[in-house]
Design a protein around this motif. Sequence first.
Motif, short mmCIF file in Angstrom:
data_model
loop_
_atom_site.label_atom_id
_atom_site.label_comp_id
_atom_site.label_asym_id
_atom_site.label_seq_id
_atom_site.Cartn_x
_atom_site.Cartn_y
_atom_site.Cartn_z
N ASP A 141 -11.14 -17.43 51.63
CA ASP A 141 -10.27 -16.68 52.55
C ASP A 141 -10.38 -17.34 53.91
OD1 ASP A 141 -8.61 -14.84 53.71
OD2 ASP A 141 -10.06 -13.19 53.67
N GLN A 145 -8.43 -17.33 57.78
CA GLN A 145 -7.42 -16.73 58.65
C GLN A 145 -7.63 -17.18 60.08
OE1 GLN A 145 -7.60 -12.49 58.32
NE2 GLN A 145 -7.54 -12.51 56.09
N ASN A 147 -6.18 -15.97 63.83
CA ASN A 147 -5.41 -14.99 64.57
C ASN A 147 -4.89 -15.65 65.85
OD1 ASN A 147 -4.43 -12.84 66.04
ND2 ASN A 147 -6.16 -11.49 65.62
N ILE A 199 -1.06 -13.73 62.41
CA ILE A 199 -2.33 -13.95 61.73
C ILE A 199 -2.02 -14.85 60.54
CG2 ILE A 199 -4.27 -12.92 60.55
CD1 ILE A 199 -3.76 -10.38 62.23
N THR A 252 -2.72 -17.13 57.36
CA THR A 252 -3.67 -17.16 56.26
C THR A 252 -3.83 -18.59 55.74
OG1 THR A 252 -1.95 -16.74 54.62
CG2 THR A 252 -3.06 -14.80 55.57
N LYS A 253 -4.69 -18.75 54.77
CA LYS A 253 -4.95 -20.07 54.19
C LYS A 253 -3.66 -20.70 53.66
CE LYS A 253 -7.70 -22.18 50.55
NZ LYS A 253 -8.74 -21.93 49.54
#
Length: 179
Positions: A90, A92, A94, A130, A132-133
């Motif tokens: 995971d 992330q 921001n 935000i 993500t991968k």
Amino acid sequence: MPSIKSVAGFWVTLRGMFERKHTRMYPEENPRLPARFHGKHRLNRYDDGLEKCIGCELCAWACPADAIFVQGADNTDEARYSPGERYGADYQINYLRCIGCGLCVEACPTRALTMTQEFEIAEDNRRDLIFTKEDLLAPLYHGMEAPPHAMTGTVADYYLGRIGPVDPDSREHDQRSAS
């Protein structure tokens, strides 16, 4: 009678009215950015498609704004996402918190995280900032295979840059992937 200072101030204004304007026609004309401009982040891949991120979380620890979240997981022989023991399961960033300092890039031991020249990341929804991968991963180019798949060499080969793109028509690669 006006003072000398006020007349000098008006002279600056009057002179500025007749100077050539330096307006750029953005967005029709993209600005020239410096070579080391810090834009959007990118998670890089090796030439065979495996991810460079090993899930060490050093980028998250180096971030002064606490804008990065990484959760590592263990690689297995059945599901290998990176050549190391772990991978970033995971990831992330921001961008509401990111200050674009680049300390995360400097902290990365495998050069998995870099910053691109892309700067247009404005959104009208806070949730869309935000990343993500999946948003940050580099695309799969010709000769790359989407992970998980078996390594095409040793761990040292990956870290020393000896891994080339996978030939999709190669039987040797298909046999290695199957085992």
